[in-house]
Each structure stands twice: as structure tokens, then as C-alpha cells.
Design an enzyme around this catalytic site. Structure first.
Site, PDB file in Angstrom:
ATOM      1  N   HIS A 108       0.790  -1.285  -0.067  1.00 36.41           N
ATOM      2  CA  HIS A 108       0.077  -0.028  -0.019  1.00 36.41           C
ATOM      3  C   HIS A 108       0.661   1.347   0.068  1.00 36.41           C
ATOM      4  O   HIS A 108       0.456   2.238   0.650  1.00 36.41           O
ATOM      5  CB  HIS A 108      -0.845   0.051   1.125  1.00 36.41           C
ATOM      6  CG  HIS A 108      -2.018  -1.211   1.264  1.00 36.41           C
ATOM      7  ND1 HIS A 108      -3.109  -0.781   0.385  1.00 36.41           N
ATOM      8  CD2 HIS A 108      -1.975  -2.152   1.627  1.00 36.41           C
ATOM      9  CE1 HIS A 108      -3.944  -1.928   0.750  1.00 36.41           C
ATOM     10  NE2 HIS A 108      -3.310  -2.787   1.503  1.00 36.41           N
ATOM     11  N   ASP A 162      -1.084  -5.015   5.878  1.00 34.42           N
ATOM     12  CA  ASP A 162      -2.020  -5.776   5.488  1.00 34.42           C
ATOM     13  C   ASP A 162      -1.864  -5.935   3.660  1.00 34.42           C
ATOM     14  O   ASP A 162      -1.184  -5.259   3.075  1.00 34.42           O
ATOM     15  CB  ASP A 162      -3.467  -5.139   5.318  1.00 34.42           C
ATOM     16  CG  ASP A 162      -3.728  -3.769   4.714  1.00 34.42           C
ATOM     17  OD1 ASP A 162      -2.526  -2.992   5.095  1.00 34.42           O
ATOM     18  OD2 ASP A 162      -4.487  -3.575   4.096  1.00 34.42           O
ATOM     19  N   GLU A 163      -2.050  -7.102   3.041  1.00 33.67           N
ATOM     20  CA  GLU A 163      -2.078  -7.087   1.813  1.00 33.67           C
ATOM     21  C   GLU A 163      -0.738  -7.106   1.092  1.00 33.67           C
ATOM     22  O   GLU A 163      -0.881  -6.454   0.006  1.00 33.67           O
ATOM     23  CB  GLU A 163      -3.445  -6.437   1.135  1.00 33.67           C
ATOM     24  CG  GLU A 163      -4.927  -6.896   1.582  1.00 33.67           C
ATOM     25  CD  GLU A 163      -5.822  -5.804   1.041  1.00 33.67           C
ATOM     26  OE1 GLU A 163      -6.934  -6.115   1.018  1.00 33.67           O
ATOM     27  OE2 GLU A 163      -5.349  -4.590   0.912  1.00 33.67           O
ATOM     28  N   ALA A 164       0.278  -7.422   1.689  1.00 33.28           N
ATOM     29  CA  ALA A 164       1.561  -7.060   1.087  1.00 33.28           C
ATOM     30  C   ALA A 164       1.788  -8.355   0.330  1.00 33.28           C
ATOM     31  O   ALA A 164       2.991  -8.902   0.376  1.00 33.28           O
ATOM     32  CB  ALA A 164       2.636  -6.903   2.133  1.00 33.28           C
TER      33      ALA A 164
END
Ligand code: TNX
Length: 500
Positions: free
Chosen positions: A241, A304-306
Site C-alpha cells: 500500500h 495488510d495485503e503485502a
């Protein structure tokens, strides 16, 4: 009027003479609740037109102290739970006693729910504003009751954030998590890193104009929140992100080449360079400055969501960055993916975003925070995410988390029933996030947030009970009268019988 969140106990006596607010009413306060008294006075002056002077307790003259005053005081012996209060309304006046300053603040929010909903309407006038004789004894279940606002996908101004703070404080929520950075924008000025805001803040989802907070803007948000007993939890989301950072500073990219600004809504494509020392020098500076600007105990580091960060790199990064935040003296909060690491700084808090019934692997990652001496914040996406579409209308919101999400589904989940081995003592609290990919303005924000924000308020505050949707929806309809009076653009979901 009934209360939402539901209090520990409320008794009313319709046969006793009621409390009556009048043009002679005075707000008397203990000095340590003076800010709460001022805020209550300002709000009720705006709706009633009464003078409502704020005076210290003990200065009243016997003749004029009869019947119409509101008295705010603190008595630590009331309860050992921060935020607890007792409210007594009678013909002799309203007494609010807090166990601490938070408790007094909560008592004033209960008072506003007991008054006619028009106390939220500017210049309503106060014809016969009475409160039936009542005693409310109350205390919160969880210490952390939060909302999250994503100001990265779409930017919201200081005034808009302050309005949101007023709205959540009215529901006895006490934490506002600000998601300050993402692929589409970096929203906070950091000294020595001018391109973060010059380049990194110039974009938003859909090509909007972006924006950012100066240090003074951030201070204005903090001060406004603090006065309303709301703790700001700032998030700098790393290592994924991060496209906005990677567009601003080419040296943070593995290949040294600046990325193009991003205005889409995909996730999981960006990553800081995990092996460059410059990454940690940058993060050390950012989190050190953020810690100095933030009075609250928490810094959120995302995580998150790496999906663009290889697993081994992610574990290395989780260890280093959790340590780095701990060094600032703050407690780190991370999305539950960070629980993949068994080398987190002790006490790191995990925030859960998977479902009420966890999918494979997610529960273990959350439990890992508890194993490492930390607590957790529960935000199950299929129930608590405010950016999920409603079932009856698809104009705003996403559906990825088993959506659409009804008001009922947002209201009936139980935090201790989600992850085995993560019980009452392990749960710091609950939070409802509003991600803003589909939220370009305040109208859309309020539409998605209200009424479902009331669910998180009740789950975070009220004692555990079997979920009772039929009782909740009746109280919700009553509460919404104050939203109408305040001009909040809430969604009139067909699940609830609204009263106006
Ligand atoms: C997932 S779950 C995200 C965000 C998105 C959101 C949209 C999690 C921690 N991250 O990046 O904005 O879904 O609902």
C-alpha cells in the site's frame, strides 16, 4: 427515550416529577470535567437558545439551585472501569458522576439521548424539554471502541474529520483510526520529506485532487478529538500500500525508479525495498515524528495485503518495523497478517479483518499476537466493514467481504466467538473501518456509516448478551431521530421501521 448503546442498567419512574430544562438552567462542573461541560453547553445553547452558563460546583446560591441544573462531577470510587458513569435525572436536577473524565463525557452523551432528539437541531427551541425521572448506571465492556476513516483513497478535510469525531463520540466510541497513507495518497506532512505531500498527496482514487494535513492540521484534529475523549490512532501502511511513497522517493524502490501515481482501486501491487537500509531510515524518521505528534498510546503500521512482498522478506520486515515502532515508546498496532511473524515486539496489537467465520490461516495469525503478549482489535470485514454495500441499494460500497452487508448482520456478531483461544481478556476492543474507494464525499460517507456504526457502538460498549436484533432495531429507529435533527444523511434501510 431508550438508549443506544444499551446501558448496564436503567430504571425510570414515570410517577415521579420529571427533570425540566429551563432558561435558568446552569451547567455546574468539577474543574476536571470543564471541557466536557463547555462542549455540552455549546451544543445545548445552539438548539435551545438558553444561556446555559458553565460554573464551578459549589458556587450556586441556594435560591436558584433548585430544579434545573446539570451537575458534572468525578468520583473515582464509583467504578474501577474507565468510562463508567451514573446519571440521575429528577425534578431536583441532572447529576452526572463519572469514574473519570471519560465517564463524565459518556454521561453527557446519555443525557443527550434522554432529551428530545431536537437537541441536535440548530435553533430548535426548547418547549417543555423534560426527562422522566431516571437513573442510569453504566460502564463499557471494551476499552477500545473505534471507527476508522480512510483519508488516503479520498481525502477528507479537517472540518469533515471533526464532524465525524462528533458523530462517533455521541455513540461513546473513543478511538478514531486514521488510515493516512495508501497507494493512492500520502496525507500527512513529514518534516524533511517534502515530496511525500508535494507528489504523494496530489492524487486520489478516480483522479480526484487529493490533499494532505499539515502539522497544524493534524494538531487541530488531535485537539478536537482529545476534547471529546477520542484517541487518534494514526496509520502509516507498510510495506505494501505504498505506491504514493514510491512515486515521491525513487530511492525507496528496489530498482531506484519512481513509480507513476496511482488512482485505481487494486490492492497488493506495491512494496518498499525490504533490503535497503534507506527504507528503515525513512520509516524511523516517519514513526519518530508521528510519535511526537500523537498523544495517544498507539501507532498503526498497516501490514495488510503485502502481496508484492515475498514471504521471507515480509517476516524480516515485520520484525524490524514492529521493533522500530516500539522504540518510539508507542504500542504498535498491525493488521493481522503481521502475526505470521513470531518475532514481533512484545505487546504488538493485532487488528483482525477476516470474516466472522475465519477462512484458512487467518485465525492462527491473530492468535499469534496473543501468544506474543499483545491484545487484539476485532473488525470482521463481513460484519464490521462500513464500506460494504447495503443489500437494497448498490450506489456506493464494495462487496468483496461476502457482501452486501445488512444492518442486521452488522449488529449480531460476538467478538469472543470468532477466533478460538482469543477471548474476552485478549480483546482490547472492536472497530468499524470505512475504506473510501467508493466514497468521494461526506454525503456518501454518512450514507455508508449510518446506521451501521451504531452496531459497533453497541457491540463495543454493552455487556455480552445473546444478540437481540428485534430490540436493537427499535432503539436504532429512536436514535435515528437525532441523526435527522443533526442533518446526517443516514441510509433509511428497509430493515428498520424509521419513526419519521
Ligand atoms: C481491504 S482488509 C483492505 C483495504 C481496502 C478494503 C476495501 C484490509 C486491511 N485492507 O486496502 O480498502 O479491503 O474494503
Amino acid at each position: 427515550m431508550s438508549l443506544l448503546p444499551r446501558p448496564v442498567s436503567q430504571t425510570t419512574d414515570a410517577s415521579a416529577p420529571p427533570f425540566r430544562l429551563s432558561a435558568h438552567s446552569v451547567i455546574r462542573t468539577d474543574p476536571s470535567a470543564a471541557t466536557t461541560a463547555r462542549i455540552l453547553a455549546e451544543a445545548l445553547r445552539a438548539s435551545t437558545g438558553f444561556a446555559l452558563p458553565v460554573e464551578p460546583i459549589g458556587t450556586e446560591e441556594v435560591v436558584d439551585s433548585v430544579g434545573t441544573d446539570i451537575t458534572l462531577s468525578i468520583d473515582p470510587s464509583l467504578s474501577t472501569t474507565s468510562g463508567a458513569y451514573r446519571l440521575t435525572a429528577a425534578a431536583s436536577g441532572v447529576e452526572i458522576v463519572g469514574a473519570d473524565a471519560d465517564g463524565v463525557h459518556h454521561g453527557t452523551q446519555t443525557l443527550r439521548q434522554l432529551l428530545p432528539p431536537d437537541n441536535w437541531a440548530p435553533m430548535a427551541g426548547a418547549q417543555d424539554w423534560i426527562i422522566t425521572a431516571t437513573v442510569v448506571d453504566d460502564a463499557p465492556r471494551f476499552a477500545y471502541r473505534g471507527a476508522m476513516l480512510d483519508v488516503a483513497r479520498h481525502f477528507f478535510t479537517v472540518a469533515q474529520v471533526q464532524r465525524f469525531i462528533d458523530q462517533i463520540a455521541a455513540l461513546k466510541l473513543n478511538h478514531l483510526h486514521l488510515h493516512l497513507t495508501d497507494d493512492q495518497g500520502w496525507r500527512l506532512e513529514i518534516a524533511g520529506w517534502p515530496e511525500l505531500t508535494r507528489i504523494g498527496a496530489a492524487t486520489a482514487v478516480g483522479g480526484g485532487e487529493g490533499g494532505s494535513y499539515s502539522a497544524d492540521d493534524y494538531r487541530a484534529i488531535i485537539e478536537y478529538a482529545t476534547a471529546r475523549r477520542v484517541t487518534i490512532v494514526p496509520e502509516i501502511d507498510v510495506p505494501g500500500h505504498t505506491n504514493a511513497v514510491l512515486a515521491a522517493y525513487p530511492e525507496l524502490n528496489p530498482d531506484g525508479v519512481a513509480r507513476e501515481p496511482y488512482t485505481g482501486t487494486e490492492v497488493g501491487f506495491s512494496s518498499l525495498d525490504i533490503h535497503a537500509e534507506s527504507t528503515y531510515e525513512f520509516l524511523d524518521d516517519v514513526f519518530t515524528q508521528l510519535a511526537a505528534m500523537t498523544p495517544g498510546p498507539y501507532l498503526h503500521l498497516g501490514g495488510d495485503e503485502a502481496l508484492a512482498t515475498p514471504e521471507a522478506d515480509f517476516l524480516h520486515f515485520a520484525r524490524r518495523v514492529s521493533e522500530l515502532v516500539a522504540t518510539t515508546g508507542k504500542t504498535a498496532i498491525a493488521w493481522h497478517e503481521f502475526g505470521a511473524s513470531r518475532e514481533l515486539a512484545s505487546g504488538t496489537i493485532g487488528q483482525y479483518w477476516n470474516y466472522v467465520s475465519p477462512e484458512h490461516g487467518h485465525a492462527d495469525k491473530l492468535r499469534s499476537f496473543v501468544d506474543q503478549g499483545g491484545q487484539v482489535v476485532m473488525s470482521p470485514a463481513d460484519a464490521a466493514y462500513l464500506d460494504m454495500q447495503y443489500p437494497d441499494i448498490a450506489t456506493a460500497g464494495l462487496t468483496w467481504a461476502d457482501g452486501p452487508t445488512s444492518v442486521e448482520r452488522s449488529a449480531v456478531w460476538e467478538p469472543t466467538d470468532i477466533v478460538e483461544g482469543v477471548g474476552e481478556q485478549d480483546i482490547l476492543g472492536v472497530e468499524a473501518p470505512l475504506w473510501t474507494e467508493t466514497v468521494p464525499d461526506v454525503q456518501t460517507l454518512e450514507f455508508l456509516v449510518f446506521p451501521r456504526i451504531a452496531s459497533i457502538a453497541e457491540i463495543g460498549w454493552s455487556e455480552r448478551r445473546a444478540p437481540d436484533w428485534s430490540d436493537f432495531r427499535v432503539r436504532l429507529a429512536e436514535l435515528a431521530q437525532s441523526w435527522s435533527a443533526a442533518g446526517i444523511a443516514f441510509h433509511r434501510s428497509p430493515e428498520v421501521s424509521w419513526l419519521d
